[in-house]
Design an enzyme around this catalytic site. Structure first.
Site, mmCIF file in Angstrom:
data_model
loop_
_atom_site.group_PDB
_atom_site.id
_atom_site.type_symbol
_atom_site.label_atom_id
_atom_site.label_comp_id
_atom_site.label_asym_id
_atom_site.label_seq_id
_atom_site.Cartn_x
_atom_site.Cartn_y
_atom_site.Cartn_z
ATOM 1 N N GLY B 15 37.881 21.873 23.822
ATOM 2 C CA GLY B 15 37.135 23.102 23.553
ATOM 3 C C GLY B 15 37.927 24.334 23.940
ATOM 4 N N ASN B 111 39.991 16.592 30.476
ATOM 5 C CA ASN B 111 40.296 15.217 30.900
ATOM 6 C C ASN B 111 40.714 14.302 29.756
ATOM 7 O OD1 ASN B 111 37.512 15.878 30.670
ATOM 8 N ND2 ASN B 111 37.202 15.373 32.824
ATOM 9 N N THR B 139 39.506 23.964 31.225
ATOM 10 C CA THR B 139 38.127 23.627 30.866
ATOM 11 C C THR B 139 37.144 24.564 31.543
ATOM 12 O OG1 THR B 139 36.319 22.055 31.144
ATOM 13 C CG2 THR B 139 38.170 21.782 32.623
ATOM 14 N N ASP B 141 34.270 23.675 32.022
ATOM 15 C CA ASP B 141 33.415 22.768 32.793
ATOM 16 C C ASP B 141 33.902 22.580 34.225
ATOM 17 O OD1 ASP B 141 31.815 22.403 30.612
ATOM 18 O OD2 ASP B 141 32.806 20.565 29.952
ATOM 19 N N ARG B 187 27.966 19.602 30.122
ATOM 20 C CA ARG B 187 27.244 18.380 29.779
ATOM 21 C C ARG B 187 27.101 17.452 30.994
ATOM 22 N NH1 ARG B 187 24.203 18.021 25.079
ATOM 23 N NH2 ARG B 187 24.093 15.875 24.392
ATOM 24 N N GLU B 241 22.840 22.571 30.459
ATOM 25 C CA GLU B 241 22.472 21.774 29.282
ATOM 26 C C GLU B 241 22.471 20.285 29.617
ATOM 27 O OE1 GLU B 241 25.373 21.701 26.080
ATOM 28 O OE2 GLU B 241 27.043 21.844 27.490
ATOM 29 N N LEU B 294 29.190 31.630 23.055
ATOM 30 C CA LEU B 294 29.676 32.882 23.640
ATOM 31 C C LEU B 294 30.282 32.634 25.022
ATOM 32 C CD1 LEU B 294 26.667 35.285 22.835
ATOM 33 C CD2 LEU B 294 28.466 34.489 21.319
ATOM 34 N N GLN B 295 29.821 31.593 25.701
ATOM 35 C CA GLN B 295 30.295 31.302 27.060
ATOM 36 C C GLN B 295 31.757 30.901 27.105
ATOM 37 O OE1 GLN B 295 27.210 28.685 29.224
ATOM 38 N NE2 GLN B 295 26.481 28.810 27.138
ATOM 39 N N ARG B 296 32.231 30.248 26.065
ATOM 40 C CA ARG B 296 33.584 29.716 26.166
ATOM 41 C C ARG B 296 34.636 30.568 25.484
ATOM 42 N NH1 ARG B 296 33.191 24.089 22.669
ATOM 43 N NH2 ARG B 296 33.480 25.005 20.607
#
Lengths: 408, 408
Positions: B15, B111, B139, B141, B187, B241, B294-296
Site C-alpha cells: 500500500g 511484511n 507501512t 500500519d 486490519r 477497522e 485519505l489516511q495513507r
C-alpha cells in the site's frame, strides 16, 4: 456621522468552516480597538444561545488566544440552526439588547443566518431601538448572492482539490484497473464539487464531476465511467451530494438506478454509486470515498487568501457599522485579470441576500454535465492561493483556547 | 571490503504512504552518487512489473523532479500485491537481473514485501549470483518487527490525530448532543487508531479508542458511549477497522450486535456502529466518518521527522549494500528520554521480519480496552513532530513528474 455609543455582540451561525473564526477575530479585534464600542460580547451558540442569555465577554480574553482564532477551525463561539419566527423571540432579543446596551450586532453565517439578521434588524428598527446590524458571510457552499464568493469556500475548495489530487495519485499506484467515486458536500450548489477540477492545474484532477445544477442520469454516469475507464483502466469521479435526477429528486434519496441494492438507509451516495459501478460494469476495484465533515473544518489545509479575506470581512463589518451602516451584509467584489486577483469588500442589503441562493451558472458546466468549464476554473483558481504559516504544538495545530467568561 | 560493480534496482510494494517516495529519493540520490553503482533503475509496479521487464532509468530523470519526490504521496514507481512463489518467477527474476547486470536490489514495502525480498535474496544466493538485497521498511500500519517504527506511520498518525482534533472541534459547534464514530485503517494492528490519542496533547482527543488487540464487545461499546455522552452530551469514538470480537472475528464481517440492520454489503464499520448507537441508545445526531484512503496518502499533512527518516532509510539501504551487507532490512533504533528523541538506522535480518507482525502491546491499551496508556503516548508523540515546508503551485502541492524512460 453620528457616533453611536454602546456594546457590540458578535455571533456565529450555521455550519462551521475552517475560517469562520478568522472573521470572528477580525470583528472582535476591530471592535476592541474602537472607542465608540464600549464592550465586546460574544453570543454562544448563535441566536439560540443569545435567546438564553448565553453571552461571553471578549474584553476578558487573552489577546494571544484571540490571535490564534484565525487558525482555529469550526466555530469558536458555537453555532445553531434556529429559525427566528416567534414574536416572543424578537421581544426577548430586544430585552437582551436593552439589558446589555447592545448597539452593534454582527452575525456570521449563510443565507438562513442572513434572513435572521434581516429580521432582527427590521424588528429593532420598528421598535425604535437604535442598533446597527451587519451580516458577515460564511459558507463552504458558496451560494450567497451579491458577493463574488463567501469566506470558507476557498479553503474548502483547496481541501477538496488537494484531496482529489491525492486520490489521483492513489489511483495510479497499482497496475490493476480501478475506480474511485468521491462525494463532496453541497446540497443545492455545486461550487465545492466543481472545485475538485482545480487539481487539473497540477495534472491530478478528476475525470468526471457531477453538480446538482445539471440533471444526473444513472445511465449517463455509468456510460461516462465505462468510457473513461475503458481508455486508461482508471477513473476518478466526483459527485456532489446534491445531484438530482431530471425531475429534481435527490439521487441520494431516490432509489432510481440503485433499486437492485434496496438499501435506502445505510451507505452514503459515494458508496452506493460505487456499488452500482461494480455491479453494472463488472469492475472489481471500485471505492466510494466520503470526506464528510472533514471538508468543512480542515484547518490544516486552508487557503491563505481565504483566511485573510475572512478576517477582512469581520473587520469590514465593524468598520461599516461604525460608519453608520446597518441592515447590510459584507460581500466581496473581485477582479481577475491577466493572472492578477484583487478583492475588496462591498455592502449588500440584507434583504437581497436573505434566503436567496446562487447556483453555479449552467454555462459554467460542460454540455455533457460531467465537468466544469474554463470560466469556472478562472473563477475559482485564484481563491485557493497561499499556505499560511501555522503555529503548532507537539506536531499538531494550536487552536485558540477561549475562557468564555459569562457576561454578568 | 570488496567493491561490487553493477546496476541497482529500486522498487516499491504494498500500500502507498505519504512518504514512501522520500525513501525512493534517498535511495536513488545515494545510488546516483556512488561510483560502484553503474546504473540506477526503477522497477515499475513492484516485483510484478519487474517480472514483465518494466524498468525505468533514473539516470535520465530531471534532478529537480527527483527532489520533489519527498513531497509526493502514494508510490511514484507504482506498486503491486503479488506473492512470489512460482519457481519460474524466480528464474525469470534472475534472467532480468543478469540481463541488466543488477547487483543491488532495494525493495521498499511492508511484511509481505520483506518476505519477497528475503526469497529473492536466498534464490540469487543459491544460484551463486552476487547481488546485495536490502529491504526498506514502509507501512502506515507500523507492524514490522525489529524496528522502533516504520516510515509512513508517523505521517499517517499525524494526519489521524489532526483529523480527530478537527472532528473534536466540529463536535463542540452545536449545543445539541451528538456522537461521531471515526473509522481508522489497520486490519491487524491498532497503531494508527491509537495515534488519534495524540490529539489529547492539544486538548482535542477522542473519548474512546478501540484497537484490534483488545476484544471488542458491542455491549461494552454502547455502554461506553452512553456513559461519555451522558456526561457531556458529546462523544468522539475512534475504532480501528480491524476490531474483533472475543472469538477473533472481525466486527466489520460479523453480524453480531448489528444483526437488526441486516445489511452486510453496504456501509463501512463506522456507519454501522453509528447506526447501532442511533438505534440502541436513541441518540439522534450520530455520524460515522471514514477517512478511508485519505489516511495513507495525505501528503499535505506529513510529519517532518517522518519525511527525514524515510529519506534516511532509503540512503541507509544503499550505504549498507555498498558496505557489503545483504539480506537485511533497514530499521530504526530510537531513544526517547526527557523530551529528547534520537533515531538511528540499524539492520535486521530479512528472515526475522518476513511475514511477522508486531501488534500494539496489550499493556499499552487501558484495562477497559477503550483507550491507550501513557506508554503508547510517549512512544508515538515524538514521531509526528515538524511540518516540512512544501513547494506549491497554484495553491496545491507540487508533485514530482517523472519521465519513466524505459530501460532498453
Amino acid at each position: 456621522m453620528e457616533i453611536l455609543q454602546g456594546a457590540c455582540l458578535v455571533a456565529q451561525s450555521g455550519g462551521p468552516t475552517a475560517v469562520i473564526n478568522a472573521s470572528l477575530q477580525g470583528a472582535v479585534e476591530k471592535a476592541l480597538s474602537s472607542s465608540a464600542i464600549t464592550r465586546v460580547f460574544g453570543g454562544r451558540y448563535g441566536i439560540q444561545g443569545i435567546l438564553e442569555g448565553n453571552l461571553c465577554d471578549f474584553d476578558k480574553e487573552n489577546p494571544r488566544e484571540l490571535a490564534l482564532l484565525s487558525q482555529t477551525p469550526a466555530a469558536a463561539l458555537g453555532s445553531c440552526r434556529y429559525r427566528l419566527e416567534k414574536e416572543e423571540d424578537f421581544r426577548h432579543i430586544l430585552e437582551i439588547f436593552q439589558r446589555y446596551d447592545i448597539r452593534y450586532f454582527f452575525y456570521n453565517g449563510g443565507n438562513d443566518s442572513m434572513d435572521t439578521c434581516n429580521k432582527i434588524s427590521q424588528y429593532l428598527s420598528e421598535q425604535n431601538y437604535p442598533c446597527r446590524v451587519i451580516g458577515i458571510p460564511k459558507t463552504i457552499d458558496n451560494d450567497l448572492v451579491g458577493t463574488d464568493h463567501c469566506p470558507g469556500y476557498p479553503s474548502a475548495a483547496k481541501y477538496v482539490a488537494t484531496v482529489c489530487s491525492e486520490m489521483y495519485q492513489e489511483l495510479q499506484v497499482y497496475e490493476t484497473e480501478s475506480v474511485l467515486v468521491v462525494e463532496i458536500m453541497g446540497r443545492n450548489a455545486g461550487w465545492l464539487a466543481g472545485s475538485s477540477a482545480l487539481a487539473k492545474q497540477i495534472g491530478c484532477g478528476p475525470d468526471l464531476i457531477y453538480l446538482p445544477e445539471a440533471p444526473f442520469s444513472m445511465e449517463q454516469f455509468l456510460a461516462d465511467i465505462r468510457r473513461v475507464h475503458g481508455k486508461s483502466g482508471k477513473c476518478l469521479a466526483v459527485v456532489s451530494e446534491g445531484i438530482r435526477d431530471i425531475h429534481g429528486r435527490l439521487i441520494v434519496e431516490s432509489a432510481d438506478g440503485l433499486d437492485s441494492f434496496g438499501h435506502t438507509q445505510l451507505g452514503g451516495l459515494a458508496q452506493r454509486l460505487a456499488n452500482a459501478v461494480k455491479e453494472k460494469l463488472g469492475i472489481k476495484k471500485v471505492r466510494g470515498i466520503e470526506p464528510s465533515l472533514l471538508q468543512r473544518c480542515a484547518g490544516h489545509c486552508v487557503s491563505e487568501r481565504d483566511v485573510e479575506e475572512a478576517f477582512l470581512a469581520g473587520e469590514a463589518a465593524v468598520e461599516a457599522a461604525l460608519r453608520g451602516e446597518t441592515n447590510k451584509m459584507v460581500g466581496f467584489s473581485c477582479e481577475r485579470k491577466a493572472g492578477k486577483y484583487r478583492c475588496s469588500t462591498i455592502l449588500i442589503p440584507l434583504s437581497d441576500v436573505a434566503n436567496a441562493e446562487k447556483p453555479v451558472p449552467r454555462e459554467w458546466i460542460n454540455a455533457e454535465g460531467n465537468g466544469v468549464t474554463s470560466e469556472f476554473m478562472d473563477y475559482a483558481a485564484p481563491l485557493i492561493h497561499g499556505e499560511p504559516p501555522q503555529i503548532c504544538d507537539c506536531g499538531l495545530p494550536r487552536y485558540a483556547h477561549l475562557r468564555y467568561i459569562p457576561v454578568e
